[in-house]
Design an enzyme around this catalytic site. Structure first.
Site, PDB file in Angstrom:
ATOM      1  N   SER A 137       0.875  -1.193   0.000  1.00 30.31           N
ATOM      2  CA  SER A 137       0.000   0.000   0.000  1.00 30.31           C
ATOM      3  C   SER A 137       0.901   1.229   0.000  1.00 30.31           C
ATOM      4  O   SER A 137       2.073   1.147   0.390  1.00 30.31           O
ATOM      5  CB  SER A 137      -0.844  -0.013   1.287  1.00 30.31           C
ATOM      6  OG  SER A 137      -1.503   1.222   1.467  1.00 30.31           O
ATOM      7  N   TYR A 187      -1.757  -0.559  10.742  1.00 30.22           N
ATOM      8  CA  TYR A 187      -1.803  -0.903   9.310  1.00 30.22           C
ATOM      9  C   TYR A 187      -0.554  -0.373   8.597  1.00 30.22           C
ATOM     10  O   TYR A 187       0.096  -1.085   7.835  1.00 30.22           O
ATOM     11  CB  TYR A 187      -3.076  -0.319   8.703  1.00 30.22           C
ATOM     12  CG  TYR A 187      -3.293  -0.603   7.235  1.00 30.22           C
ATOM     13  CD1 TYR A 187      -3.713  -1.858   6.800  1.00 30.22           C
ATOM     14  CD2 TYR A 187      -3.102   0.386   6.271  1.00 30.22           C
ATOM     15  CE1 TYR A 187      -3.936  -2.109   5.448  1.00 30.22           C
ATOM     16  CE2 TYR A 187      -3.324   0.145   4.919  1.00 30.22           C
ATOM     17  CZ  TYR A 187      -3.746  -1.104   4.511  1.00 30.22           C
ATOM     18  OH  TYR A 187      -3.953  -1.365   3.172  1.00 30.22           O
TER      19      TYR A 187
HETATM   20  P1  NAP Z   1     -11.206  -6.505   0.161  1.00 29.77           P
HETATM   21  O1  NAP Z   1     -12.129  -6.528  -0.995  1.00 29.77           O
HETATM   22  O2  NAP Z   1     -11.783  -6.412   1.534  1.00 29.77           O
HETATM   23  O3  NAP Z   1     -10.258  -7.778   0.041  1.00 29.77           O
HETATM   24  C1  NAP Z   1      -9.562  -8.353   1.084  1.00 29.77           C
HETATM   25  C2  NAP Z   1      -9.595  -9.856   0.879  1.00 29.77           C
HETATM   26  O4  NAP Z   1      -8.716 -10.476   1.798  1.00 29.77           O
HETATM   27  C3  NAP Z   1     -10.988 -10.432   1.088  1.00 29.77           C
HETATM   28  O5  NAP Z   1     -11.319 -11.222  -0.033  1.00 29.77           O
HETATM   29  C4  NAP Z   1     -10.856 -11.264   2.349  1.00 29.77           C
HETATM   30  O6  NAP Z   1     -11.658 -12.409   2.225  1.00 29.77           O
HETATM   31  C5  NAP Z   1      -9.369 -11.610   2.339  1.00 29.77           C
HETATM   32  N1  NAP Z   1      -8.804 -11.851   3.648  1.00 29.77           N
HETATM   33  C6  NAP Z   1      -8.798 -11.028   4.722  1.00 29.77           C
HETATM   34  N2  NAP Z   1      -8.185 -11.610   5.759  1.00 29.77           N
HETATM   35  C7  NAP Z   1      -7.797 -12.825   5.335  1.00 29.77           C
HETATM   36  C8  NAP Z   1      -7.111 -13.913   5.944  1.00 29.77           C
HETATM   37  N3  NAP Z   1      -6.721 -13.860   7.220  1.00 29.77           N
HETATM   38  N4  NAP Z   1      -6.859 -15.017   5.195  1.00 29.77           N
HETATM   39  C9  NAP Z   1      -7.259 -15.089   3.911  1.00 29.77           C
HETATM   40  N5  NAP Z   1      -7.912 -14.111   3.289  1.00 29.77           N
HETATM   41  C10 NAP Z   1      -8.179 -12.995   3.998  1.00 29.77           C
HETATM   42  O7  NAP Z   1     -10.199  -5.284   0.050  1.00 29.77           O
HETATM   43  P2  NAP Z   1      -9.084  -4.909  -1.028  1.00 29.77           P
HETATM   44  O8  NAP Z   1      -9.066  -3.442  -1.060  1.00 29.77           O
HETATM   45  O9  NAP Z   1      -9.261  -5.666  -2.293  1.00 29.77           O
HETATM   46  O10 NAP Z   1      -7.751  -5.375  -0.261  1.00 29.77           O
HETATM   47  C11 NAP Z   1      -6.805  -6.247  -0.818  1.00 29.77           C
HETATM   48  C12 NAP Z   1      -5.427  -5.839  -0.363  1.00 29.77           C
HETATM   49  O11 NAP Z   1      -5.109  -4.566  -0.897  1.00 29.77           O
HETATM   50  C13 NAP Z   1      -5.262  -5.723   1.158  1.00 29.77           C
HETATM   51  O12 NAP Z   1      -4.028  -6.283   1.531  1.00 29.77           O
HETATM   52  C14 NAP Z   1      -5.256  -4.232   1.382  1.00 29.77           C
HETATM   53  O13 NAP Z   1      -4.526  -3.875   2.545  1.00 29.77           O
HETATM   54  C15 NAP Z   1      -4.574  -3.753   0.121  1.00 29.77           C
HETATM   55  N6  NAP Z   1      -4.829  -2.361  -0.212  1.00 29.77           N
HETATM   56  C16 NAP Z   1      -6.088  -1.899  -0.383  1.00 29.77           C
HETATM   57  C17 NAP Z   1      -6.280  -0.563  -0.679  1.00 29.77           C
HETATM   58  C18 NAP Z   1      -7.644   0.029  -0.875  1.00 29.77           C
HETATM   59  O14 NAP Z   1      -7.760   1.255  -0.865  1.00 29.77           O
HETATM   60  N7  NAP Z   1      -8.689  -0.758  -1.102  1.00 29.77           N
HETATM   61  C19 NAP Z   1      -5.183   0.292  -0.817  1.00 29.77           C
HETATM   62  C20 NAP Z   1      -3.900  -0.233  -0.646  1.00 29.77           C
HETATM   63  C21 NAP Z   1      -3.738  -1.563  -0.339  1.00 29.77           C
HETATM   64  P3  NAP Z   1     -12.234 -13.223   3.475  1.00 29.77           P
HETATM   65  O15 NAP Z   1     -12.745 -12.198   4.448  1.00 29.77           O
HETATM   66  O16 NAP Z   1     -13.298 -14.085   2.869  1.00 29.77           O
HETATM   67  O17 NAP Z   1     -11.091 -14.027   3.986  1.00 29.77           O
END
Ligand code: NAP
Length: 250
Positions: free
Chosen positions: A134, A147
């Site tokens: 991130s 985070y």
């Molecule tokens: P998201 O749609 O909430 O995706 C997160 C995914 O991770 C979900 O499918 C969740 O599924 C899974 N997950 C969470 N904890 C887990 C665990 N312990 N084991 C296995 N799976 C797990 O959000 P996203 O934005 O796509 O996030 C994906 C990544 O991008 C994250 O690492 C986040 O920090 C990073 N990111 C996001 C943003 C943003 O603005 N959205 C910005 C920078 C970085 P389950 O709950 O079914 O396990």
């Protein structure tokens, strides 16, 4: 080389967009996550996708899940460590449990998966590891200390491991999205709107304004960066933390 990708958190958001992009580019994809019903549902839209129920923080379950995956679908040549969640709280109100939760999923979760995938990548002389970090791994943000610290640690691990495997045909890189239009941001927008007593539209604009392009990044734009890092052409790109954030950080 057998193009089989393992995408953690592949049931939604960035992980799902990445799985779809990889499948469209000819990769076989395994999507992993904790919510099996959701994985089943979204896998229907990804040609040939396999699902793997998995909590990446479960150190004992991870090696078993990777063994099952390899037995069912062959060696993993690309690991995308994307699983994650966000805890937002002022530093003084962030509990030890919340610190553990952030470090567990973003750092140790990735470590467990890499430890499970790396030996076979080494044996095959080819591999790609892409850690979804991130911009919070590059700069600080208020009220996100656990985070931010976890994402900084993930980038540090990425850089160190990249050096260790540099002569093995494996690359290890991080992608650093700014605010992306996914569930994590939808729930942050909802909380901000409630706290400030403003409309969802206005709260969303607050997040969009952080990006110099004045918008949220699309999950597909993050997926495109992963796809490039996974390619043969990116073989010399190793140990980088690539911002996908419209110029917010460089
Ligand atoms: P998201 O749609 O909430 O995706 C997160 C995914 O991770 C979900 O499918 C969740 O599924 C899974 N997950 C969470 N904890 C887990 C665990 N312990 N084991 C296995 N799976 C797990 O959000 P996203 O934005 O796509 O996030 C994906 C990544 O991008 C994250 O690492 C986040 O920090 C990073 N990111 C996001 C943003 C943003 O603005 N959205 C910005 C920078 C970085 P389950 O709950 O079914 O396990």
């Amino acid at each position: 080389m057998d193009r089989h990708a393992f995408v953690t958190g592949g049931g939604s958001g960035i992980g799902l967009a990445t799985a779809k992009a990889l499948a469209a580019a000819g990769w076989r994809v395994t999507i992993a996550g904790r919510t099996e019903a959701r994985l089943r549902d979204v896998a229907k839209a990804i040609p040939g996708a396999r699902i793997q129920p998995l909590d990446v923080t479960d150190a004992e379950a991870v090696p078993e899940a990777f063994r099952e995956t390899v037995a069912a679908a062959g060696p993993i040549s690309l690991l995308v460590n994307n699983a994650g969640s966000v805890i937002a709280a002022p530093f003084e109100k962030t509990s030890a449990e919340q610190w553990d939760a952030m470090l567990d999923v973003h750092v140790l979760g990735a470590v467990h998966c890499i430890q499970a995938a790396l030996p076979q990548m080494k044996a095959n002389g080819w591999g790609r590891i892409v850690n979804i970090a991130s911009t919070a791994g590059l700069v600080g943000y208020r009220n996100l200390s656990a985070y931010v610290a976890a994402k900084h640690a993930l980038i540090g691990m990425t850089k160190a491991l990249a050096l260790e495997v540099a002569k093995t045909g494996i690359t290890v890189n991080a992608v650093c999205p700014g605010y992306v239009d996914t569930e994590i941001i939808s729930s942050a927008v909802a909380k901000l709107a409630e706290r400030r007593q403003q409309s969802t539209k206005d709260a969303r604009a607050t997040f969009a304004a952080v990006n110099p392009q004045g918008r949220l990044v699309k999950p597909e734009e993050v997926a495109a960066a992963v796809l490039w890092l996974a390619s043969d052409e990116a073989a010399a790109v190793n140990g980088i933390a690539l911002p996908v954030a419209g110029g917010e950080v460089s």
